[in-house]
Design a protein around this motif. Structure first.
Motif, PDB file in Angstrom:
ATOM      1  N   LEU A  22      42.650  39.886  39.562  1.00 30.43           N
ATOM      2  CA  LEU A  22      41.256  39.489  39.787  1.00 30.43           C
ATOM      3  C   LEU A  22      40.634  39.000  38.482  1.00 30.43           C
ATOM      4  O   LEU A  22      39.953  37.962  38.445  1.00 30.43           O
ATOM      5  CB  LEU A  22      40.461  40.675  40.339  1.00 30.43           C
ATOM      6  CG  LEU A  22      38.988  40.425  40.656  1.00 30.43           C
ATOM      7  CD1 LEU A  22      38.851  39.591  41.928  1.00 30.43           C
ATOM      8  CD2 LEU A  22      38.240  41.744  40.826  1.00 30.43           C
ATOM      9  N   ILE A  23      40.872  39.746  37.402  1.00 29.25           N
ATOM     10  CA  ILE A  23      40.370  39.355  36.087  1.00 29.25           C
ATOM     11  C   ILE A  23      41.093  38.101  35.593  1.00 29.25           C
ATOM     12  O   ILE A  23      40.468  37.171  35.080  1.00 29.25           O
ATOM     13  CB  ILE A  23      40.556  40.501  35.075  1.00 29.25           C
ATOM     14  CG1 ILE A  23      39.768  41.740  35.509  1.00 29.25           C
ATOM     15  CG2 ILE A  23      40.138  40.067  33.673  1.00 29.25           C
ATOM     16  CD1 ILE A  23      40.127  42.999  34.740  1.00 29.25           C
ATOM     17  N   GLY A  27      39.521  34.157  34.299  1.00 32.34           N
ATOM     18  CA  GLY A  27      39.263  33.721  32.936  1.00 32.34           C
ATOM     19  C   GLY A  27      40.390  33.844  31.937  1.00 32.34           C
ATOM     20  O   GLY A  27      40.261  33.356  30.815  1.00 32.34           O
ATOM     21  N   ILE A  28      41.492  34.513  32.269  1.00 27.85           N
ATOM     22  CA  ILE A  28      42.607  34.593  31.324  1.00 27.85           C
ATOM     23  C   ILE A  28      43.332  33.252  31.303  1.00 27.85           C
ATOM     24  O   ILE A  28      43.747  32.748  32.347  1.00 27.85           O
ATOM     25  CB  ILE A  28      43.559  35.751  31.703  1.00 27.85           C
ATOM     26  CG1 ILE A  28      42.841  37.083  31.457  1.00 27.85           C
ATOM     27  CG2 ILE A  28      44.856  35.679  30.912  1.00 27.85           C
ATOM     28  CD1 ILE A  28      43.657  38.309  31.797  1.00 27.85           C
ATOM     29  N   MET A  29      43.455  32.686  30.132  1.00 27.09           N
ATOM     30  CA  MET A  29      43.913  31.302  29.986  1.00 27.09           C
ATOM     31  C   MET A  29      45.199  30.998  30.750  1.00 27.09           C
ATOM     32  O   MET A  29      45.327  29.946  31.386  1.00 27.09           O
ATOM     33  CB  MET A  29      44.095  30.985  28.492  1.00 27.09           C
ATOM     34  CG  MET A  29      44.684  29.614  28.202  1.00 27.09           C
ATOM     35  SD  MET A  29      43.781  28.239  28.923  1.00 27.09           S
ATOM     36  CE  MET A  29      42.316  28.190  27.887  1.00 27.09           C
ATOM     37  N   PHE A  30      46.158  31.907  30.714  1.00 29.49           N
ATOM     38  CA  PHE A  30      47.454  31.638  31.333  1.00 29.49           C
ATOM     39  C   PHE A  30      47.343  31.465  32.846  1.00 29.49           C
ATOM     40  O   PHE A  30      48.146  30.761  33.448  1.00 29.49           O
ATOM     41  CB  PHE A  30      48.418  32.775  31.013  1.00 29.49           C
ATOM     42  CG  PHE A  30      49.828  32.543  31.501  1.00 29.49           C
ATOM     43  CD1 PHE A  30      50.703  31.742  30.776  1.00 29.49           C
ATOM     44  CD2 PHE A  30      50.282  33.118  32.675  1.00 29.49           C
ATOM     45  CE1 PHE A  30      52.007  31.517  31.223  1.00 29.49           C
ATOM     46  CE2 PHE A  30      51.582  32.910  33.124  1.00 29.49           C
ATOM     47  CZ  PHE A  30      52.439  32.101  32.395  1.00 29.49           C
ATOM     48  N   PHE A  31      46.344  32.098  33.468  1.00 34.47           N
ATOM     49  CA  PHE A  31      46.261  32.131  34.930  1.00 34.47           C
ATOM     50  C   PHE A  31      45.126  31.316  35.532  1.00 34.47           C
ATOM     51  O   PHE A  31      45.289  30.730  36.614  1.00 34.47           O
ATOM     52  CB  PHE A  31      46.084  33.577  35.413  1.00 34.47           C
ATOM     53  CG  PHE A  31      47.232  34.478  35.105  1.00 34.47           C
ATOM     54  CD1 PHE A  31      48.350  34.531  35.922  1.00 34.47           C
ATOM     55  CD2 PHE A  31      47.198  35.301  33.986  1.00 34.47           C
ATOM     56  CE1 PHE A  31      49.414  35.375  35.637  1.00 34.47           C
ATOM     57  CE2 PHE A  31      48.244  36.154  33.692  1.00 34.47           C
ATOM     58  CZ  PHE A  31      49.357  36.192  34.511  1.00 34.47           C
ATOM     59  N   PRO A 182      42.448  37.300  25.586  1.00 35.91           N
ATOM     60  CA  PRO A 182      43.285  36.493  26.467  1.00 35.91           C
ATOM     61  C   PRO A 182      42.498  35.424  27.219  1.00 35.91           C
ATOM     62  O   PRO A 182      43.080  34.650  27.983  1.00 35.91           O
ATOM     63  CB  PRO A 182      43.841  37.531  27.447  1.00 35.91           C
ATOM     64  CG  PRO A 182      42.754  38.554  27.546  1.00 35.91           C
ATOM     65  CD  PRO A 182      42.114  38.609  26.174  1.00 35.91           C
ATOM     66  N   PHE A 183      41.182  35.334  27.007  1.00 30.85           N
ATOM     67  CA  PHE A 183      40.321  34.461  27.798  1.00 30.85           C
ATOM     68  C   PHE A 183      40.231  33.063  27.212  1.00 30.85           C
ATOM     69  O   PHE A 183      40.775  32.781  26.155  1.00 30.85           O
ATOM     70  CB  PHE A 183      38.936  35.105  27.942  1.00 30.85           C
ATOM     71  CG  PHE A 183      38.986  36.371  28.748  1.00 30.85           C
ATOM     72  CD1 PHE A 183      38.838  36.343  30.124  1.00 30.85           C
ATOM     73  CD2 PHE A 183      39.219  37.588  28.132  1.00 30.85           C
ATOM     74  CE1 PHE A 183      38.906  37.505  30.871  1.00 30.85           C
ATOM     75  CE2 PHE A 183      39.293  38.763  28.864  1.00 30.85           C
ATOM     76  CZ  PHE A 183      39.139  38.715  30.242  1.00 30.85           C
ATOM     77  N   TRP A 184      39.506  32.177  27.919  1.00 30.83           N
ATOM     78  CA  TRP A 184      39.507  30.776  27.515  1.00 30.83           C
ATOM     79  C   TRP A 184      38.716  30.534  26.232  1.00 30.83           C
ATOM     80  O   TRP A 184      38.982  29.584  25.515  1.00 30.83           O
ATOM     81  CB  TRP A 184      39.017  29.884  28.653  1.00 30.83           C
ATOM     82  CG  TRP A 184      37.542  29.901  28.933  1.00 30.83           C
ATOM     83  CD1 TRP A 184      36.594  29.161  28.314  1.00 30.83           C
ATOM     84  CD2 TRP A 184      36.852  30.689  29.915  1.00 30.83           C
ATOM     85  NE1 TRP A 184      35.345  29.422  28.841  1.00 30.83           N
ATOM     86  CE2 TRP A 184      35.483  30.352  29.839  1.00 30.83           C
ATOM     87  CE3 TRP A 184      37.255  31.628  30.866  1.00 30.83           C
ATOM     88  CZ2 TRP A 184      34.516  30.938  30.658  1.00 30.83           C
ATOM     89  CZ3 TRP A 184      36.297  32.208  31.692  1.00 30.83           C
ATOM     90  CH2 TRP A 184      34.945  31.865  31.581  1.00 30.83           C
ATOM     91  N   GLU A 185      37.733  31.375  25.932  1.00 30.26           N
ATOM     92  CA  GLU A 185      36.998  31.263  24.678  1.00 30.26           C
ATOM     93  C   GLU A 185      36.335  32.588  24.370  1.00 30.26           C
ATOM     94  O   GLU A 185      36.276  33.480  25.215  1.00 30.26           O
ATOM     95  CB  GLU A 185      35.978  30.116  24.723  1.00 30.26           C
ATOM     96  CG  GLU A 185      34.967  30.212  25.829  1.00 30.26           C
ATOM     97  CD  GLU A 185      33.577  30.488  25.284  1.00 30.26           C
ATOM     98  OE1 GLU A 185      33.368  30.366  24.082  1.00 30.26           O
ATOM     99  OE2 GLU A 185      32.716  30.859  26.086  1.00 30.26           O
ATOM    100  N   PRO A 390      36.384  34.810  40.824  1.00 26.11           N
ATOM    101  CA  PRO A 390      36.636  35.950  41.714  1.00 26.11           C
ATOM    102  C   PRO A 390      36.074  37.281  41.241  1.00 26.11           C
ATOM    103  O   PRO A 390      35.523  38.048  42.044  1.00 26.11           O
ATOM    104  CB  PRO A 390      38.168  35.997  41.795  1.00 26.11           C
ATOM    105  CG  PRO A 390      38.587  34.578  41.604  1.00 26.11           C
ATOM    106  CD  PRO A 390      37.619  34.013  40.602  1.00 26.11           C
ATOM    107  N   PHE A 391      36.206  37.596  39.928  1.00 22.46           N
ATOM    108  CA  PHE A 391      35.699  38.892  39.478  1.00 22.46           C
ATOM    109  C   PHE A 391      34.209  39.040  39.743  1.00 22.46           C
ATOM    110  O   PHE A 391      33.727  40.096  40.154  1.00 22.46           O
ATOM    111  CB  PHE A 391      35.971  39.109  37.991  1.00 22.46           C
ATOM    112  CG  PHE A 391      35.263  40.338  37.454  1.00 22.46           C
ATOM    113  CD1 PHE A 391      35.709  41.607  37.790  1.00 22.46           C
ATOM    114  CD2 PHE A 391      34.130  40.211  36.665  1.00 22.46           C
ATOM    115  CE1 PHE A 391      35.039  42.743  37.333  1.00 22.46           C
ATOM    116  CE2 PHE A 391      33.451  41.337  36.202  1.00 22.46           C
ATOM    117  CZ  PHE A 391      33.905  42.606  36.538  1.00 22.46           C
TER     118      PHE A 391
END
Length: 413
Positions: A22-23, A27-31, A182-185, A390-391
């Motif tokens: 969900l997280i 926002g985690i760049m890889f996903f 791990p997020f986009w920024e 989603p979160f």
């Protein structure tokens, strides 16, 4: 269905996996760049939900029905048919609902744990970025091997940056020594950290514990104006509303002084806010300029908005003579879905926060604390277009969590 299979899907591993996804898809760049990850996560969450023999709530049909109805009206009125967009909305809302109902009362606690360990990992890689040699080695020899599972869409607003899944090397933020996690920024990382901190303060009834210390340090490394302001606002407001706090006047003076000192001493905060206000007339890339344009868009269709598709955004932006990129989440939600969805969204947030607060201990002014949560979310969302992930949808369902108890007495100082 056999009892063995039923017990297998009761394992807490699935709770952690689903909350993480969900997280991750938020926002985690890889996903988060791939809609396929959202759909697969939605299908997995739905499968676990039914394997646990849970039943759908009326809220599932109400919330999804509301969003789909508004999008259908938008498509009909503006002749902008996008079935894929509607399917995406259903998948995101469905993922949010199923994860909340599967994890149930463990949902927020798991979220806090994931952000806590993400913060620890991020601090390790963040401090390594001060050595450019190590950073370049990791990017060129390790991060390059972490490719997204599915192909990336062609209309990305933000370029996909090299990452290790657990840490993202956003070049601009690395250059300014800002912790992206791990997020986009880094600003987005600050958003998720602040949510974890707020929930954990309520859960543990104070700010001074190991988890909160790590979260506070990590928020500090994001160098995010919005994250700092949200942190100051919530902590100050929380202790103001706690009736068991002794020497409240001393605390108010101390906390207020530290907040003002931080604002005027950390020049990037003051300069950034002042520059954003000054540039609001001709720059939609900052929060104030975005808000101005979004409110213009909202005025065109105040009841059900103009939609969230890139096509309609580009059309409206050309008409107004502005850039289509905007980053104000509050006014973005208002302009995309109109006043009905906007009010429903944040009223649901209020009741979710209120239920969580009452679960952990009895505030005589629990409603005010819930409003404090909500206003802090407004501060956070003012600079990040986050509410269609989603979160954040999940917090419109969080009032459905079935707690074993609702209220226990507020502890004495």
């Amino acid at each position: 269905m056999s009892e063995r299979l039923y017990k297998f899907f009761q394992h807490s591993f699935f709770d952690y996996l689903l909350v993480y996804m969900l997280i991750a898809t938020s926002g985690i760049m890889f996903f988060y760049k791939n809609d396929e990850n959202v759909v697969l996560s939605f299908l997995l969450a739905a499968f676990v939900f039914f394997m646990r023999r849970k039943k759908l709530d009326p809220a599932f049909f109400l919330v999804i029905g509301l969003f789909v109805a508004v999008e259908a009206l938008q498509m009909t009125y503006f002749n902008n048919i996008s079935i894929i967009s509607t399917i995406g909305s259903i998948a995101k809302l469905g993922l949010a609902y199923f994860v909340v109902r599967v994890a149930d009362k463990k949902f927020i606690n798991i979220y806090i744990k994931i952000l806590y360990y993400s913060a620890i990992i991020s601090l390790f890689f963040y401090f390594l970025t001060f050595d450019s040699g190590i950073t370049n080695f990791i990017i060129k020899n390790i991060a390059v091997h972490f490719k997204p599972i599915f192909s990336l869409p062609s209309n990305l607003r933000y370029a996909y940056s090299p990452n290790l899944i657990v840490y993202n090397y956003n070049y601009e933020h690395v250059a300014w020594f800002r912790n992206v996690g791990p997020f986009w920024e880094s600003g987005a990382f600050g958003v998720y950290l602040n949510f974890a901190l707020m929930f954990n303060i309520i859960q543990n009834k104070n700010i001074f514990n190991k988890v909160n210390l790590i979260l506070l340090i990590t928020i500090g490394t994001t160098l995010s104006t919005a994250a700092y302001l949200a942190l100051f606002f919530f902590v100050f407001g929380y202790y103001m509303l706690r009736k068991d706090i002794k020497y409240k006047l001393v605390y108010i003076v101390l906390a207020g002084s530290l907040s003002l000192y931080g604002f005027f001493t950390l020049s990037f905060m003051q300069d950034k806010i002042e520059q954003s206000i000054a540039d609001s007339d001709d720059n939609t890339k900052n929060r104030f300029g975005s808000a101005k344009v979004d409110l213009q868009v909202f005025s065109m269709s105040p009841v059900f908005g103009l939609g969230r598709t890139e096509k309609i955004k580009d059309q409206v932006s050309r008409k107004l003579g502005v850039l289509s990129h905007r980053n104000n989440g509050i006014t973005g939600l208002l302009s995309s879905y109109g006043i009905i969805v906007f009010l429903f969204y944040f009223v649901s947030y209020y009741f979710s926060f209120l239920r969580y607060i009452k679960y952990h201990y009895k505030f005589s002014n629990a409603q005010l604390v819930a409003f404090l949560f909500l206003f802090t979310v407004f501060l956070i969302g003012f600079s990040q277009r986050i509410f269609l992930y989603p979160f954040f949808y999940s917090l419109t369902f969080a009032y459905l969590v079935k707690y074993d108890r609702i209220e226990i007495e507020e502890p004495e100082e």
